[in-house]
Enzyme design. Structure first.
Site, PDB file in Angstrom:
ATOM      1  N   ALA A   1      36.810  39.252  34.089  1.00 25.16           N
ATOM      2  CA  ALA A   1      35.702  38.316  34.241  1.00 25.16           C
ATOM      3  C   ALA A   1      35.349  37.688  32.902  1.00 25.16           C
ATOM      4  CB  ALA A   1      34.478  39.033  34.809  1.00 25.16           C
TER       5      ALA A   1
ATOM      6  N   GLU B   1      43.905  42.927  43.245  1.00 20.89           N
ATOM      7  CA  GLU B   1      43.465  42.148  44.391  1.00 20.89           C
ATOM      8  C   GLU B   1      42.644  40.983  43.864  1.00 20.89           C
ATOM      9  OE1 GLU B   1      44.062  46.276  45.850  1.00 20.89           O
ATOM     10  OE2 GLU B   1      42.602  45.552  44.392  1.00 20.89           O
TER      11      GLU B   1
ATOM     12  N   ASN C   1      40.042  32.170  45.381  1.00 21.56           N
ATOM     13  CA  ASN C   1      39.900  32.032  43.929  1.00 21.56           C
ATOM     14  C   ASN C   1      41.183  31.444  43.334  1.00 21.56           C
ATOM     15  OD1 ASN C   1      39.346  32.215  41.214  1.00 21.56           O
ATOM     16  ND2 ASN C   1      38.508  34.293  41.322  1.00 21.56           N
TER      17      ASN C   1
ATOM     18  N   TYR D   1      47.085  34.305  37.252  1.00 18.37           N
ATOM     19  CA  TYR D   1      47.961  35.453  37.482  1.00 18.37           C
ATOM     20  C   TYR D   1      49.408  35.011  37.720  1.00 18.37           C
ATOM     21  CZ  TYR D   1      43.561  38.001  37.944  1.00 18.37           C
ATOM     22  OH  TYR D   1      42.323  38.545  37.719  1.00 18.37           O
TER      23      TYR D   1
END
Length: 157
Positions: A78, A111, A116, A123
């Site tokens: 985050a 996950e 998103n 990723y």
């Protein structure tokens, strides 16, 4: 590990954990409590990193993974919304994967919310591939995509 704009990656002290809770509430809606971060910090299989600006010393990013056998299960990544789109998430993910490589781990998994797209793109840039879906995984019933990276040994500082 170098970060853009002189931001600093660090391993938190226990006294830093309340700042992790605050950032968690801001970015993730309160996924973990202070007790959860304390368990993460105390666990020999948990790895927690923070990201801050040396000038302000405020926590602006965090990441964590659990070592499960030969895998790094990334549990959170985050960045404070005010600091996004500066490459900081990429730096933090690189640091997590380098740390996993140093621990002799072979693979990484995580996950991510199916909606998103920004995170999914990040990723995939690192080589993560969709391996499956967890229906209604999140409290609001949104599906999660399961992503895997098969070679973390390629990451080093």
């Amino acid at each position: 590990m170098k970060c853009p704009l002189n931001y600093e990656l660090f391993t938190p002290q226990k006294s830093d954990l309340s700042h992790f809770v605050t950032l968690d509430q801001q970015c993730l809606g309160g996924m973990w409590s202070l007790a959860g971060y304390e368990r993460e910090w105390e666990s020999p299989n948990g790895f927690l990193l923070g990201l801050r600006s040396p000038t302000e010393s405020a926590l602006i990013g965090m990441g964590a993974f659990w070592q499960i056998l030969e895998e790094a299960h990334i549990t959170l990544l985050a960045i404070n919304p005010q600091f996004r789109n500066q490459g900081l998430g990429q730096s933090l993910l690189t640091a997590l994967l380098c740390l996993a490589s140093q621990q002799q781990l072979e693979r990484a998994t995580l996950e991510v919310r199916a909606s998103n797209l920004t995170a999914i793109h990040l990723y995939q840039k690192f080589g993560f591939q969709v391996a499956g879906r967890r229906p209604r995984y999140y409290p609001d019933q949104e599906d999660a995509l399961i992503l895997w990276l098969n070679n973390v040994q390629g990451f080093s500082r």
